[in-house]
Design a protein around this motif. Structure first.
Motif, short mmCIF file in Angstrom:
data_model
loop_
_atom_site.label_atom_id
_atom_site.label_comp_id
_atom_site.label_asym_id
_atom_site.label_seq_id
_atom_site.Cartn_x
_atom_site.Cartn_y
_atom_site.Cartn_z
N TRP A 1 0.82 -1.21 0.00
CA TRP A 1 0.00 0.00 0.00
C TRP A 1 0.86 1.26 0.00
O TRP A 1 1.99 1.25 0.46
CB TRP A 1 -0.91 0.01 1.23
N THR A 2 0.26 2.34 -0.46
CA THR A 2 0.90 3.66 -0.38
C THR A 2 0.20 4.46 0.72
O THR A 2 -0.86 4.06 1.20
CB THR A 2 0.77 4.43 -1.71
N ASP B 1 -1.48 7.12 0.51
CA ASP B 1 -2.81 7.58 0.11
C ASP B 1 -3.78 6.44 -0.21
O ASP B 1 -4.87 6.67 -0.72
CB ASP B 1 -2.72 8.56 -1.05
N ASN C 1 -3.34 3.75 -2.24
CA ASN C 1 -3.23 3.12 -3.56
C ASN C 1 -2.34 1.89 -3.48
O ASN C 1 -1.59 1.71 -2.53
CB ASN C 1 -2.67 4.11 -4.59
N VAL C 2 -2.41 1.07 -4.53
CA VAL C 2 -1.62 -0.15 -4.60
C VAL C 2 -0.29 0.16 -5.26
O VAL C 2 -0.23 0.88 -6.25
CB VAL C 2 -2.37 -1.23 -5.42
N LYS C 3 0.80 -0.39 -4.68
CA LYS C 3 2.12 -0.23 -5.31
C LYS C 3 2.65 -1.60 -5.71
O LYS C 3 2.25 -2.63 -5.15
CB LYS C 3 3.10 0.50 -4.39
N CYS D 1 4.23 3.42 4.57
CA CYS D 1 2.91 4.03 4.35
C CYS D 1 2.14 4.30 5.64
O CYS D 1 1.14 5.00 5.63
CB CYS D 1 2.06 3.15 3.43
N VAL E 1 -6.72 -3.41 -6.17
CA VAL E 1 -7.73 -2.39 -6.38
C VAL E 1 -9.08 -2.98 -5.98
O VAL E 1 -9.40 -4.11 -6.33
CB VAL E 1 -7.75 -1.94 -7.85
N VAL F 1 -8.71 -0.91 2.23
CA VAL F 1 -7.39 -0.42 2.60
C VAL F 1 -7.22 -0.54 4.11
O VAL F 1 -8.11 -0.16 4.87
CB VAL F 1 -7.22 1.05 2.16
#
Length: 150
Positions: free
Chosen positions: A89-90, A92, A94-96, A119, A132, A136
């Motif tokens: 995770w990032t 914000d 999002n997926v990394k 993160c 996605v 989260v």
């Protein structure tokens, strides 16, 4: 007729190619039956993290049979290596693609949950892979707000 073809230069070359192809094919078939599969090789390659330096390293689990735990860390030169949980995770949410290896607090005797140093999100044992649409994990602030005692 086939015997006449085998006596020609082209026939000999064709037979040689067929024999080489059959040998290579047979080798890979036997390797697949009796050798270590690619899936097993991937499954045995694990990421560990040094509890002193917090640097990650890869270990072939087959080489660890009979070894003490924690495992030898090439960074500290001591047995300070623990299995890493991977955080995808990032900050914000999002997926990394390149995960951050995380050392769980429970491995080193620190009470309470573990949060990713990159993160700031909750990391648990057998941490699920980010994708996605997946919920989260909470940040440390979100977790503490939800779990504060009344």
């Amino acid at each position: 007729m086939i015997g006449d073809f085998a006596k020609t230069t082209i026939g000999k070359a064709t037979l040689a190619v067929v024999i080489v192809v059959a040998t290579v094919f047979s080798f890979y078939q036997f390797k697949g039956l009796f050798g270590k599969s690619e899936a097993a090789a991937i499954g045995n390659d694990r990421v560990f993290i040094c509890s002193e330096t917090h640097k990650s390293f890869r270990v072939d689990l087959e080489k660890l049979v009979g070894q003490p735990f924690p495992v030898y860390s090439p960074y500290s030169g001591k047995n300070t290596g623990y299995p890493a949980e991977l955080c995808y995770w990032t900050k914000d949410g999002n997926v990394k693609t390149d995960p951050t290896p995380v050392l769980l607090n429970s491995f080193i005797g620190i009470p309470g949950p573990t949060f990713c140093p990159d993160c700031g999100r909750l990391v648990v044992a057998h941490n699920p892979v980010a994708s996605v649409g997946r919920k989260v994990p909470p940040t440390q602030a979100e977790y503490e707000a939800k779990h504060k005692s009344p």
